[in-house]
Design a protein around this motif. Sequence first.
Motif, PDB file in Angstrom:
ATOM      1  N   LYS A  41      48.425  16.813  19.445  1.00  0.00           N
ATOM      2  CA  LYS A  41      48.829  18.075  19.895  1.00  0.00           C
ATOM      3  C   LYS A  41      50.055  18.480  19.443  1.00  0.00           C
ATOM      4  O   LYS A  41      50.950  17.628  19.113  1.00  0.00           O
ATOM      5  N   LYS A  42      50.097  19.840  19.012  1.00  0.00           N
ATOM      6  CA  LYS A  42      51.374  20.286  18.693  1.00  0.00           C
ATOM      7  C   LYS A  42      52.224  20.738  19.577  1.00  0.00           C
ATOM      8  O   LYS A  42      51.876  21.733  20.420  1.00  0.00           O
ATOM      9  N   ALA A  43      53.160  20.050  20.050  1.00  0.00           N
ATOM     10  CA  ALA A  43      54.076  20.379  21.196  1.00  0.00           C
ATOM     11  C   ALA A  43      55.251  21.088  20.772  1.00  0.00           C
ATOM     12  O   ALA A  43      55.713  20.982  19.618  1.00  0.00           O
ATOM     13  N   LEU A  44      55.642  21.876  21.643  1.00  0.00           N
ATOM     14  CA  LEU A  44      56.896  22.715  21.514  1.00  0.00           C
ATOM     15  C   LEU A  44      58.040  21.868  21.440  1.00  0.00           C
ATOM     16  O   LEU A  44      59.054  21.780  20.827  1.00  0.00           O
ATOM     17  N   PHE A  45      58.106  20.956  22.584  1.00  0.00           N
ATOM     18  CA  PHE A  45      59.269  19.972  22.621  1.00  0.00           C
ATOM     19  C   PHE A  45      58.703  18.550  22.292  1.00  0.00           C
ATOM     20  O   PHE A  45      57.451  18.191  22.476  1.00  0.00           O
ATOM     21  N   ASN A  46      59.651  17.823  21.798  1.00  0.00           N
ATOM     22  CA  ASN A  46      59.164  16.470  21.181  1.00  0.00           C
ATOM     23  C   ASN A  46      59.209  15.502  22.481  1.00  0.00           C
ATOM     24  O   ASN A  46      59.770  16.032  23.433  1.00  0.00           O
ATOM     25  N   VAL A  47      58.872  14.378  22.396  1.00  0.00           N
ATOM     26  CA  VAL A  47      58.591  13.474  23.559  1.00  0.00           C
ATOM     27  C   VAL A  47      60.088  13.162  24.281  1.00  0.00           C
ATOM     28  O   VAL A  47      60.224  13.574  25.504  1.00  0.00           O
ATOM     29  N   ASP A  48      61.201  12.905  23.332  1.00  0.00           N
ATOM     30  CA  ASP A  48      62.421  12.710  23.868  1.00  0.00           C
ATOM     31  C   ASP A  48      62.995  13.837  24.648  1.00  0.00           C
ATOM     32  O   ASP A  48      63.491  13.755  25.822  1.00  0.00           O
ATOM     33  N   GLU A  49      62.541  15.155  24.231  1.00  0.00           N
ATOM     34  CA  GLU A  49      63.194  16.278  24.754  1.00  0.00           C
ATOM     35  C   GLU A  49      62.565  16.385  26.192  1.00  0.00           C
ATOM     36  O   GLU A  49      63.086  16.789  27.233  1.00  0.00           O
ATOM     37  N   ARG A  50      61.127  16.397  26.050  1.00  0.00           N
ATOM     38  CA  ARG A  50      60.383  16.573  27.349  1.00  0.00           C
ATOM     39  C   ARG A  50      60.779  15.508  28.614  1.00  0.00           C
ATOM     40  O   ARG A  50      60.829  15.907  29.735  1.00  0.00           O
ATOM     41  N   VAL A  51      61.017  14.116  27.993  1.00  0.00           N
ATOM     42  CA  VAL A  51      61.426  13.197  29.028  1.00  0.00           C
ATOM     43  C   VAL A  51      62.852  13.584  29.405  1.00  0.00           C
ATOM     44  O   VAL A  51      63.053  13.546  30.748  1.00  0.00           O
ATOM     45  N   ASN A  52      63.635  14.272  28.887  1.00  0.00           N
ATOM     46  CA  ASN A  52      65.027  14.316  29.029  1.00  0.00           C
ATOM     47  C   ASN A  52      64.910  15.512  30.036  1.00  0.00           C
ATOM     48  O   ASN A  52      65.777  15.667  31.091  1.00  0.00           O
ATOM     49  N   LEU A  53      64.098  16.647  29.833  1.00  0.00           N
ATOM     50  CA  LEU A  53      64.139  17.687  30.599  1.00  0.00           C
ATOM     51  C   LEU A  53      63.340  17.478  32.067  1.00  0.00           C
ATOM     52  O   LEU A  53      64.074  18.072  32.984  1.00  0.00           O
ATOM     53  N   ILE A  54      62.608  16.454  32.056  1.00  0.00           N
ATOM     54  CA  ILE A  54      61.865  15.982  33.349  1.00  0.00           C
ATOM     55  C   ILE A  54      63.014  15.310  34.227  1.00  0.00           C
ATOM     56  O   ILE A  54      63.201  15.431  35.471  1.00  0.00           O
ATOM     57  N   LYS A  55      63.573  14.267  33.337  1.00  0.00           N
ATOM     58  CA  LYS A  55      64.789  13.715  34.072  1.00  0.00           C
ATOM     59  C   LYS A  55      65.480  14.523  34.827  1.00  0.00           C
ATOM     60  O   LYS A  55      66.162  14.184  35.791  1.00  0.00           O
ATOM     61  N   ARG A  56      66.054  15.564  34.178  1.00  0.00           N
ATOM     62  CA  ARG A  56      67.274  16.558  34.868  1.00  0.00           C
ATOM     63  C   ARG A  56      66.611  17.237  35.825  1.00  0.00           C
ATOM     64  O   ARG A  56      67.193  17.293  36.871  1.00  0.00           O
ATOM     65  N   VAL A  57      65.316  17.392  35.955  1.00  0.00           N
ATOM     66  CA  VAL A  57      64.542  18.073  37.164  1.00  0.00           C
ATOM     67  C   VAL A  57      64.299  17.305  38.250  1.00  0.00           C
ATOM     68  O   VAL A  57      63.935  17.685  39.340  1.00  0.00           O
ATOM     69  N   VAL A  58      64.064  15.762  37.998  1.00  0.00           N
ATOM     70  CA  VAL A  58      63.874  15.060  39.143  1.00  0.00           C
ATOM     71  C   VAL A  58      64.916  14.183  39.533  1.00  0.00           C
ATOM     72  O   VAL A  58      64.659  13.265  40.357  1.00  0.00           O
ATOM     73  N   LYS A  59      66.155  14.288  39.224  1.00  0.00           N
ATOM     74  CA  LYS A  59      67.223  13.424  39.278  1.00  0.00           C
ATOM     75  C   LYS A  59      67.679  13.079  40.603  1.00  0.00           C
ATOM     76  O   LYS A  59      67.981  12.135  41.061  1.00  0.00           O
ATOM     77  N   ASN A  60      67.332  14.079  41.496  1.00  0.00           N
ATOM     78  CA  ASN A  60      67.410  14.035  43.006  1.00  0.00           C
ATOM     79  C   ASN A  60      66.118  13.352  43.745  1.00  0.00           C
ATOM     80  O   ASN A  60      66.312  13.375  45.195  1.00  0.00           O
ATOM     81  N   ILE A  61      65.438  12.650  43.077  1.00  0.00           N
ATOM     82  CA  ILE A  61      64.086  12.442  43.834  1.00  0.00           C
ATOM     83  C   ILE A  61      64.288  10.822  43.471  1.00  0.00           C
ATOM     84  O   ILE A  61      63.935  10.307  42.372  1.00  0.00           O
TER      85      ILE A  61
END
Length: 164
Positions: A41-61
């Motif tokens: 799959k040609k992703a817009l974000f590389n895997v590290d960027e995706r992980v970091n974006l998700i970590k930011r939005v779930v940090k309070n869970i």
Amino acid sequence: MNKAICPGSFDPITNGHLDIINRSARVFDEVTVGVLINPEKKALFNVDERVNLIKRVVKNIPNVKVESFSGLLIDFMKEKKIKVIVKGLRAVSDFEYEFQMSLMNKKLNPDIETVFMMSSAMNSFLSSSSVKQVAMFGGCIRGLVPEEIIPDIVKKIDEVHKNY
């Protein structure tokens, strides 16, 4: 401990994904968001960027963690001692595909169960692909993705457009 995984490519994470993650966190003691590395799959974000974006939005869970993986989901689950897959369903077409994946995972490891969660009505049309397309053409993605990652998506889209 009752552990589950919400697997996907999350390119980028949407409010629909976040809704399923939040609801899973209320059902299971621990939820891993498994970010798939799919070289085909040609992703817009590389895997590290995706992980970091998700970590930011779930940090309070507190019972949610985010990890990337490649290869078979069931191998990653075995390594992490996870027995339940949580998948969000938006429409009948999602069910057909996810049902086939569920049967394949069950064939590969009979101890694994798949739990399907229906998306909320307000997210039933939402996909990462549609978010990227709207953003690419300058449309408003507010309400489609977590507010705090909108600048990241806009910036990445701008970078991609500069290269063409």
